[in-house]
Design an enzyme around this catalytic site. Sequence first.
Site, PDB file in Angstrom:
ATOM      1  N   TYR A 480       0.836  -1.194   0.000  1.00 33.79           N
ATOM      2  CA  TYR A 480       0.000   0.000   0.000  1.00 33.79           C
ATOM      3  C   TYR A 480       0.878   1.252   0.000  1.00 33.79           C
ATOM      4  O   TYR A 480       0.944   1.982  -0.962  1.00 33.79           O
ATOM      5  CB  TYR A 480      -0.961  -0.018   1.186  1.00 33.79           C
ATOM      6  CG  TYR A 480      -1.977   1.092   1.136  1.00 33.79           C
ATOM      7  CD1 TYR A 480      -3.097   0.986   0.319  1.00 33.79           C
ATOM      8  CD2 TYR A 480      -1.819   2.261   1.883  1.00 33.79           C
ATOM      9  CE1 TYR A 480      -4.033   2.009   0.239  1.00 33.79           C
ATOM     10  CE2 TYR A 480      -2.752   3.285   1.818  1.00 33.79           C
ATOM     11  CZ  TYR A 480      -3.850   3.163   1.003  1.00 33.79           C
ATOM     12  OH  TYR A 480      -4.768   4.183   0.933  1.00 33.79           O
ATOM     13  N   SER A 560      -6.447   0.877  -4.489  1.00 31.39           N
ATOM     14  CA  SER A 560      -6.559   2.305  -4.208  1.00 31.39           C
ATOM     15  C   SER A 560      -5.181   2.954  -4.340  1.00 31.39           C
ATOM     16  O   SER A 560      -4.604   2.949  -5.420  1.00 31.39           O
ATOM     17  CB  SER A 560      -7.172   2.505  -2.814  1.00 31.39           C
ATOM     18  OG  SER A 560      -7.608   3.817  -2.635  1.00 31.39           O
ATOM     19  N   ASP A 646     -17.884   3.401  -7.632  1.00 27.57           N
ATOM     20  CA  ASP A 646     -16.745   3.827  -6.812  1.00 27.57           C
ATOM     21  C   ASP A 646     -16.671   5.352  -6.846  1.00 27.57           C
ATOM     22  O   ASP A 646     -16.234   5.946  -7.822  1.00 27.57           O
ATOM     23  CB  ASP A 646     -15.437   3.225  -7.339  1.00 27.57           C
ATOM     24  CG  ASP A 646     -14.269   3.465  -6.384  1.00 27.57           C
ATOM     25  OD1 ASP A 646     -14.411   4.302  -5.472  1.00 27.57           O
ATOM     26  OD2 ASP A 646     -13.219   2.821  -6.559  1.00 27.57           O
ATOM     27  N   HIS A 681     -15.831   1.135  -3.886  1.00 29.22           N
ATOM     28  CA  HIS A 681     -14.390   1.057  -3.632  1.00 29.22           C
ATOM     29  C   HIS A 681     -13.995  -0.234  -2.927  1.00 29.22           C
ATOM     30  O   HIS A 681     -12.822  -0.557  -2.827  1.00 29.22           O
ATOM     31  CB  HIS A 681     -13.967   2.268  -2.801  1.00 29.22           C
ATOM     32  CG  HIS A 681     -12.511   2.583  -2.879  1.00 29.22           C
ATOM     33  ND1 HIS A 681     -11.863   2.844  -4.065  1.00 29.22           N
ATOM     34  CD2 HIS A 681     -11.562   2.678  -1.917  1.00 29.22           C
ATOM     35  CE1 HIS A 681     -10.595   3.102  -3.839  1.00 29.22           C
ATOM     36  NE2 HIS A 681     -10.374   2.993  -2.534  1.00 29.22           N
TER      37      HIS A 681
END
Length: 713
Positions: A480, A560, A646, A681
């Site tokens: 991430y 993301s 999203d 999302h």
Amino acid sequence: MNNKAKLIIMGSMITLFGCSQSAKHSVKEYPETRKDLTVVDDYFGTKVADPYRWLENDTTAETAQWVDAQRAVTEDYLSQIPFRENLKQRFTELIDYERYSLPSKRFGRYLFSKNDGLQNQSVIYIQNSLDEEASVLLDPNTLSDDGTVALSGTSQSNDGKYLAYTIQRSGSDWVEIYVMDIATRELLPDHIEWAKFTGASWYKDGFFYAAYDRPEEGKEFSNVNENHKIYYHKLGTSQEEDVLFYENPEQARYFHSVNLTEDERYMFLYESGQGAGSTLWIRDMQDPKGKFEQIGFDMDYYYSPIDVIDGTLYIFTNYKAPKGKICKVDVKNPQIENWVELIPESENVIAGINLADGKMIVTYDQDASHHAFVYDMNGKMLHEIALPTYGSIGISSDYNDSEIFYAFTSFAFPTTIYRYNINDNTSEVFRAPAIDFISEDYTTEQVFVTSKDGTKVPMFLTYKKGLRKDGNNPALLYGYGGFNITLNPGFSTSRLPFLENGGIYAQMNLRGGNEYGEEWHIAGTKLQKQNVFDDCIACAEYLVENCYSNPKLMAVNGGSNGGLLVGAVVNQRPDLFAVAIPQVGVMDMLRYHLFTIGWNWASDYGTSEESKEMFEALYAYSPLHTIQSGDDVKYPAIMVTTADHDDRVVPAHSFKYAAALQAAQTGDNPKIIRIESKAGHGAGKPISKVLEEQADMYAFILYNMGLEYGIEN
């Protein structure tokens, strides 16, 4: 063992995956995507073409036709993978077990959620005693036929009579608030729409919530969200009668929220959105002349009240303490200069604080793994809670109650709930899952990888015991690297077919997160964002150099901000990976801030408008703008994923990126996009859609590594 992947050994491939016997299916022709060469932006003298900008408008017929054509290509490709259904069958078997949340105790009764196994949404139960049978309080599965209406939060009124709950439709960040009478289970007429990033904060005979103005029809999921306001809703009235409690029109791009102490004496007001933390105000609600007093002034820091006990405010902050500290102050004189350190900053990051039986339980991140300690209210450490292995802990407790529960999880340790005796420091299993998985067959090790600039980056590796380091093991890297988010160890059935058949799951703790506090976070932001990609590349190279895997058997995945990570590292090092799965990614770094709440990410990314230096930094790694092309370029197989609802990272990011990939010369490996319908999302996605997505993702990964997955009968 029944229903497990069969052992297939081909040559030197010593894994439980087999080499595919047939040539990989290729995409013969991608849908034609119109290029509008007239769309060109000027950034500080640099001209940047944006030929697919028309895809940003997701409500036009042309975009809808493009989406349909892409879905057809993707389904055609995935349908050719012979073991796709076998994987879905295994995922379905694995997730079909009872899953419980921690019990939450208030008013002498317990609330918890439970999923029987294959329910699309977990059900909320209530019981007066842990010995009696629980009854259903709220079943979100009855709110829609397909499970796409999800429960996103609950809040009991302070008199224990009512339950306010928020729902999300099709995965959108927009929420609606409903109210139930707990005793009768009857729904009250109260209904709030167009709320966002909020719950219900009860006060007297109503509650506070935050919302935006009703959006323009057709632009509900793409227009910029501005002017977040706090309202007070009185039970029994319509939303049109709600009273505007707080707004800040001079700062349209702030988030606002309030909460109150349980006795409703003190209210806390937060403003956030322009930094990693929030500002903070406090107000005495019993003082008829009382006003908000600001006690936290800089959004670069967290100021998080823990509670007010006997006139003392306990508060967590990372102000002048990058790894966090706990302070106390007289609530009548709460100015920051009066704060007294109770538990000072240490070498490890404070990850959570719970009050329990007149004490504090403080959770720390030590190299991205949780350690929990019990302190008295004067800051004296009493003992550490013994945890089984690398992992994560979540705690349910109350300051005035001796009944304490915690949940522990790790990569090969299914989430287990324990009852904890804080006085003699003992734990006993309260609920353990019955799952078709043998934890003892697997191991997790933590390694520290040297990044490009010499920084040591932690990475967890989980695999089946007996793994041979011969470089021939399939590996999946997940990362991430942003927004102060720490990736702790955790259990997921979605990884198990990969693990139980010889795969390595590698979880990278990249800079940009909060693994080592605010300095670690800042080192992966704005002009230093390249550090995050360098860390990821170093982790992949580590697996090769240390004979865990090789580039033909490595996949990289993230969602993301992690989708941005995948897009950037693939553009920079396409030779390192066989497969890439960027999920709901931020792919257009020059325009991300122009949609919904994208402006909120500027504290991590910067924007293309603020300076020439920032534009150049963003342009240098933006996945959409740095795709390589040419006869000598060979990209990994890429499956982009997004969803039509999203409104966090709008699907235009993935649409434009996929179109650009398909148009570029990046080799013969597939470049497809999986576009989910009635989903957002990720939050609230029903189990049925989760299983389909997992099967498609892992089928795509294995197939493009030249491996297969079989089922024994």
